[in-house]
Design a protein around this motif. Sequence first.
Motif, short mmCIF file in Angstrom:
data_model
loop_
_atom_site.label_atom_id
_atom_site.label_comp_id
_atom_site.label_asym_id
_atom_site.label_seq_id
_atom_site.Cartn_x
_atom_site.Cartn_y
_atom_site.Cartn_z
N UNK A 90 0.84 -1.19 0.00
CA UNK A 90 0.00 0.00 0.00
C UNK A 90 0.87 1.24 0.00
N UNK A 91 0.52 2.20 -0.86
CA UNK A 91 1.16 3.51 -0.88
C UNK A 91 0.11 4.55 -0.58
N UNK A 92 0.40 5.45 0.35
CA UNK A 92 -0.53 6.53 0.66
C UNK A 92 -0.33 7.64 -0.37
N UNK A 93 -1.43 8.19 -0.86
CA UNK A 93 -1.38 9.23 -1.88
C UNK A 93 -1.37 10.59 -1.20
N UNK A 94 -0.42 11.41 -1.56
CA UNK A 94 -0.29 12.77 -1.01
C UNK A 94 -0.22 12.76 0.52
N UNK A 95 0.31 11.67 1.10
CA UNK A 95 0.45 11.58 2.55
C UNK A 95 -0.86 11.36 3.29
N UNK A 96 -1.93 11.08 2.56
CA UNK A 96 -3.25 10.89 3.18
C UNK A 96 -3.49 9.40 3.40
N UNK A 97 -3.63 8.99 4.66
CA UNK A 97 -3.86 7.57 4.96
C UNK A 97 -5.24 7.11 4.51
N UNK A 98 -6.10 8.03 4.12
CA UNK A 98 -7.42 7.69 3.60
C UNK A 98 -7.45 7.55 2.08
N UNK A 99 -6.28 7.70 1.43
CA UNK A 99 -6.18 7.56 -0.03
C UNK A 99 -5.00 6.63 -0.32
N UNK A 100 -5.29 5.43 -0.82
CA UNK A 100 -4.25 4.42 -0.98
C UNK A 100 -4.20 3.87 -2.40
#
Length: 195
Positions: free
Chosen positions: A37-47
């Motif tokens: 899993x990679x978080x998008x833009x540092x948002x843990x709610x966007x993976x």
Amino acid sequence: MPRPKRRAVLVAATACAGVLAVVLLVTAFSGGSSSAVTYVDGNTGAVLYAAGHRPLAPDFSGTTLTGSPLRFSGYRGKVVVLNFWGSWCVPCRSEAPTLAVVAEQYQPKGVTFLGVDVRDNIASALAFTQSQDIDYPSVSDPNDLITLDFTSVVPISSTPTTLVIDRTGHIAGAIFTEASYSELTTMLADVLGNK
């Protein structure tokens, strides 16, 4: 504690609990592997899920808000953005203009947008799509049946939730909160192979 402060504390605690639940669910669904899993833009709610760790999107069929039958299997071979929403959902109203813009920009690139209208009535849902200039179809899911099928493979715990599904029918990315333009276009660039 005075009532307004108590309410603010409860709202903050509920929000923190929701974020923690998403983080725990994402970790559980990725098998606990941080490389999956990679978080998008540092948002843990966007993976973004790594290739080989992408869950297969469940097939479903339903009726669109305009009364047409729709089978999700007919979209295999296409990149699909699947948005779970409701006209009653305040963050859904907030993200709708972003979804409309990204849908318009990415349709020429072969990306299809679909909605799943959750726990809503047809009249309210149609009014919402018209007021927000949403041109892509949405399937009515008044009893959460489609949502529950997807919850068996990704942690859909609230609306809005937006999934990016690759050409093989696997869920490549998920936004478990209001989708931002940056998060969604980053996911689409990854799935389309133009990072």
